[in-house]
Scaffold this active site. Structure first.
Site, PDB file in Angstrom:
ATOM      1  N   GLY A   1      17.380 -35.257 -37.945  1.00 31.70           N
ATOM      2  CA  GLY A   1      16.521 -34.372 -38.750  1.00 31.70           C
ATOM      3  C   GLY A   1      16.698 -34.694 -40.225  1.00 31.70           C
ATOM      4  O   GLY A   1      17.794 -35.013 -40.662  1.00 31.70           O
TER       5      GLY A   1
ATOM      6  N   ASP B   1      22.566 -27.940 -41.763  1.00 26.56           N
ATOM      7  CA  ASP B   1      23.362 -26.858 -41.157  1.00 26.56           C
ATOM      8  C   ASP B   1      24.776 -26.776 -41.739  1.00 26.56           C
ATOM      9  O   ASP B   1      25.452 -25.780 -41.581  1.00 26.56           O
ATOM     10  CB  ASP B   1      23.480 -27.087 -39.640  1.00 26.56           C
ATOM     11  CG  ASP B   1      22.160 -26.878 -38.923  1.00 26.56           C
ATOM     12  OD1 ASP B   1      21.161 -26.556 -39.589  1.00 26.56           O
ATOM     13  OD2 ASP B   1      22.116 -27.032 -37.681  1.00 26.56           O
TER      14      ASP B   1
ATOM     15  N   MET C   1      17.640 -21.582 -40.062  1.00 23.61           N
ATOM     16  CA  MET C   1      18.195 -22.646 -39.216  1.00 23.61           C
ATOM     17  C   MET C   1      19.704 -22.472 -39.058  1.00 23.61           C
ATOM     18  O   MET C   1      20.339 -21.722 -39.805  1.00 23.61           O
ATOM     19  CB  MET C   1      17.860 -24.016 -39.785  1.00 23.61           C
ATOM     20  CG  MET C   1      16.440 -24.442 -39.477  1.00 23.61           C
ATOM     21  SD  MET C   1      16.107 -26.136 -39.974  1.00 23.61           S
ATOM     22  CE  MET C   1      14.560 -26.428 -39.099  1.00 23.61           C
ATOM     23  N   GLY C   2      20.265 -23.214 -38.144  1.00 22.91           N
ATOM     24  CA  GLY C   2      21.694 -23.119 -37.849  1.00 22.91           C
ATOM     25  C   GLY C   2      21.864 -23.156 -36.345  1.00 22.91           C
ATOM     26  O   GLY C   2      21.864 -22.118 -35.691  1.00 22.91           O
ATOM     27  N   ARG C   3      21.945 -24.392 -35.828  1.00 24.64           N
ATOM     28  CA  ARG C   3      21.984 -24.571 -34.376  1.00 24.64           C
ATOM     29  C   ARG C   3      23.292 -24.065 -33.779  1.00 24.64           C
ATOM     30  O   ARG C   3      23.289 -23.279 -32.840  1.00 24.64           O
ATOM     31  CB  ARG C   3      21.791 -26.060 -34.065  1.00 24.64           C
ATOM     32  CG  ARG C   3      22.102 -26.488 -32.668  1.00 24.64           C
ATOM     33  CD  ARG C   3      21.683 -27.902 -32.438  1.00 24.64           C
ATOM     34  NE  ARG C   3      20.250 -27.982 -32.239  1.00 24.64           N
ATOM     35  CZ  ARG C   3      19.635 -27.743 -31.089  1.00 24.64           C
ATOM     36  NH1 ARG C   3      20.323 -27.423 -30.014  1.00 24.64           N
ATOM     37  NH2 ARG C   3      18.339 -27.832 -30.972  1.00 24.64           N
TER      38      ARG C   3
ATOM     39  N   GLU D   1      19.126 -19.250 -35.987  1.00 23.04           N
ATOM     40  CA  GLU D   1      18.404 -19.602 -34.751  1.00 23.04           C
ATOM     41  C   GLU D   1      19.339 -19.741 -33.549  1.00 23.04           C
ATOM     42  O   GLU D   1      18.940 -19.515 -32.412  1.00 23.04           O
ATOM     43  CB  GLU D   1      17.627 -20.916 -34.950  1.00 23.04           C
ATOM     44  CG  GLU D   1      18.574 -22.082 -35.274  1.00 23.04           C
ATOM     45  CD  GLU D   1      17.901 -23.419 -35.493  1.00 23.04           C
ATOM     46  OE1 GLU D   1      16.673 -23.516 -35.409  1.00 23.04           O
ATOM     47  OE2 GLU D   1      18.646 -24.377 -35.764  1.00 23.04           O
TER      48      GLU D   1
ATOM     49  N   ARG E   1       9.272  -6.279 -38.767  1.00 25.74           N
ATOM     50  CA  ARG E   1       8.528  -7.543 -38.730  1.00 25.74           C
ATOM     51  C   ARG E   1       9.511  -8.705 -38.804  1.00 25.74           C
ATOM     52  O   ARG E   1      10.540  -8.605 -39.473  1.00 25.74           O
ATOM     53  CB  ARG E   1       7.585  -7.655 -39.934  1.00 25.74           C
ATOM     54  CG  ARG E   1       6.497  -6.612 -39.966  1.00 25.74           C
ATOM     55  CD  ARG E   1       5.394  -6.927 -38.960  1.00 25.74           C
ATOM     56  NE  ARG E   1       4.248  -6.058 -39.140  1.00 25.74           N
ATOM     57  CZ  ARG E   1       4.071  -4.887 -38.528  1.00 25.74           C
ATOM     58  NH1 ARG E   1       4.983  -4.440 -37.680  1.00 25.74           N
ATOM     59  NH2 ARG E   1       2.981  -4.174 -38.749  1.00 25.74           N
TER      60      ARG E   1
ATOM     61  N   HIS F   1      11.079 -25.164 -40.601  1.00 23.24           N
ATOM     62  CA  HIS F   1      11.228 -26.428 -41.321  1.00 23.24           C
ATOM     63  C   HIS F   1      10.970 -26.329 -42.820  1.00 23.24           C
ATOM     64  O   HIS F   1      11.247 -27.283 -43.554  1.00 23.24           O
ATOM     65  CB  HIS F   1      10.349 -27.502 -40.679  1.00 23.24           C
ATOM     66  CG  HIS F   1      10.846 -27.885 -39.315  1.00 23.24           C
ATOM     67  ND1 HIS F   1      10.577 -27.122 -38.208  1.00 23.24           N
ATOM     68  CD2 HIS F   1      11.637 -28.894 -38.902  1.00 23.24           C
ATOM     69  CE1 HIS F   1      11.172 -27.666 -37.153  1.00 23.24           C
ATOM     70  NE2 HIS F   1      11.822 -28.739 -37.548  1.00 23.24           N
TER      71      HIS F   1
HETATM   72  O1  F6P Z   1      20.269 -30.080 -37.216  1.00 25.29           O
HETATM   73  C1  F6P Z   1      19.476 -29.629 -38.225  1.00 25.29           C
HETATM   74  C2  F6P Z   1      18.342 -28.802 -37.680  1.00 25.29           C
HETATM   75  O2  F6P Z   1      17.532 -28.442 -38.779  1.00 25.29           O
HETATM   76  C3  F6P Z   1      18.766 -27.571 -36.875  1.00 25.29           C
HETATM   77  O3  F6P Z   1      19.089 -26.482 -37.678  1.00 25.29           O
HETATM   78  C4  F6P Z   1      17.545 -27.339 -36.014  1.00 25.29           C
HETATM   79  O4  F6P Z   1      17.889 -26.715 -34.793  1.00 25.29           O
HETATM   80  C5  F6P Z   1      17.055 -28.717 -35.755  1.00 25.29           C
HETATM   81  O5  F6P Z   1      17.523 -29.536 -36.791  1.00 25.29           O
HETATM   82  C6  F6P Z   1      15.539 -28.800 -35.680  1.00 25.29           C
HETATM   83  O6  F6P Z   1      15.193 -30.083 -35.311  1.00 25.29           O
HETATM   84  P1  F6P Z   1      13.745 -30.711 -35.301  1.00 25.29           P
HETATM   85  O7  F6P Z   1      13.415 -31.083 -36.718  1.00 25.29           O
HETATM   86  O8  F6P Z   1      13.859 -31.891 -34.427  1.00 25.29           O
HETATM   87  O9  F6P Z   1      12.802 -29.653 -34.795  1.00 25.29           O
END
Ligand code: F6P
Length: 341
Positions: free
Chosen positions: A10, A127, A169-171, A221, A265, A271
């Site tokens: 990413g 992240d 974000m934050g997997r 997320e 809401r 992204h």
């Molecule tokens: O690893 C960085 C990240 O932005 C994560 O936070 C997110 O889950 C993932 O990449 C999203 O990936 P993609 O751009 O492939 O949808």
């Protein structure tokens, strides 16, 4: 030397500043030549190259994205593998490769280095979850974008007396949520590292509402809902077979509304957090990492990546980046939680 360069995984704001830092110092100080590979490992496997001279990197440190393109391609799949990559090295008369990427990229780089390919790494992830470096470029920008978005959500929330849920974000880790949530004065922050019950969340929301505030809830997320085994995923798998995350905010908003009666809401920032101009902090960090990668190539430190420790740029072996994730420590969460509700 002739040095190949690729960006993989990413994107993160600051990738172009790394490329510029490396190419500028490499060409002007050390008289190296560069070859850019397009779209990550895919370009290396397919030998898709771009010229990378001083001209190409002119003024790019302020640009988001990456001039080389990126993808989540595994260099061992398809026609890839060690033999093919050695072939492409030979065709381009390469002495070394600089691979800029996150955990997946560095894991692939380690396998290739173990097979004798000369690679130096530069860590990248918005992240901020790589343990071997204090900060990764892109994180600061993502936090700034998320904070600005939350400031906006708060004014519309205030106008309607609504609870606003912001998903960031934050997997695997909650750094973006923790920092942007704290900066925006969130009333609750939900992160992957912490099990927070719906009951606790609604108590924080109710308490803020009862004081006349429009509650702001920030959720990463990768947060796992009480009773669920996995983070919420409704978008299939990515190229590495990992679930694509996103949507937890939309899931919890009606739950909050049902339990508290407060109109709620949700907004998923997605992204937007990775796009656009990098912050000054990220440009400086990325430029220094790019320059340090050239120094590591000059010293033939194959299998190592450059990293930030305090204010110093250091070198660490790839495995240090791969061992464990840099999670939010309990004390950092407890400190933030003192202000929830
Ligand atoms: O690893 C960085 C990240 O932005 C994560 O936070 C997110 O889950 C993932 O990449 C999203 O990936 P993609 O751009 O492939 O949808």
């Amino acid at each position: 030397m002739r040095i190949g360069m690729l960006t993989s995984g990413g994107d993160a704001p600051g990738l172009n500043a790394v490329i510029r830092g490396a190419v500028l110092v490499g060409t002007t100080v050390h008289h190296h030549e560069f070859v850019g590979f397009t779209d990550g490992w895919k370009g290396l496997v397919e030998n898709d190259t771009l010229p990378l001279t001083r001209h190409e990197v002119k003024g790019i440190s302020k640009q988001g994205g990456t001039i080389l393109g990126t993808s989540r391609t595994n260099p061992f799949e398809g026609r890839g593998g060690v033999d093919r990559i050695n072939e492409v090295f030979a065709e381009n008369r390469l002495d070394a490769l600089i691979a800029i990427g996150g955990e997946g990229t560095l894991a692939a780089a380690k396998r290739l280095t173990d097979a004798g390919i000369r690679i130096v790494g530069v860590p990248k992830t918005v992240d901020n979850d790589l343990d071997a470096t204090d900060y990764t470029f892109g994180f600061d920008t993502a936090v700034q974008i998320a904070t600005e978005a939350m400031d906006r959500l708060r004014t519309t929330g205030d106008a309607h007396n609504r609870c606003m849920v912001a998903e960031v974000m934050g997997r695997h880790v909650g750094w973006i949520a923790l920092h942007s949530g704290m900066a925006a004065g969130a009333h609750a922050i939900l992160i992957p590292e912490q099990n927070t019950s719906m009951e606790q969340l609604c108590a924080w929301v109710q308490s803020a509402y009862d004081r006349g505030r429009a509650p702001l809830v920030v959720v990463a997320e990768g947060f796992t809902l009480d009773g669920a085994d996995e983070p919420h995923s409704e978008r299939g798998l990515d190229a590495f077979g990992r679930p694509r995350l996103g949507g937890i905010g939309e899931l919890i908003a009606p739950m909050i509304e049902a339990r508290t009666g407060i109109e709620t809401r949700a907004t998923t920032l997605g992204h937007i957090q990775r796009g656009g101009t990098p912050s000054a902090f990220d440009r400086v960090l990325a430029t220094r990492l790019g320059m340090a990668a050239i120094a590591a190539v000059n010293d033939e430190r194959w299998g190592e990546m450059v990293a930030l420790r305090g204010t110093e740029i250091v070198r660490v072996p790839f495995e240090a980046a791969l061992g464990s994730l840099k999670t939010v420590p309990q004390e950092r969460y407890d400190e933030a939680a003192l202000l929830f509700g």
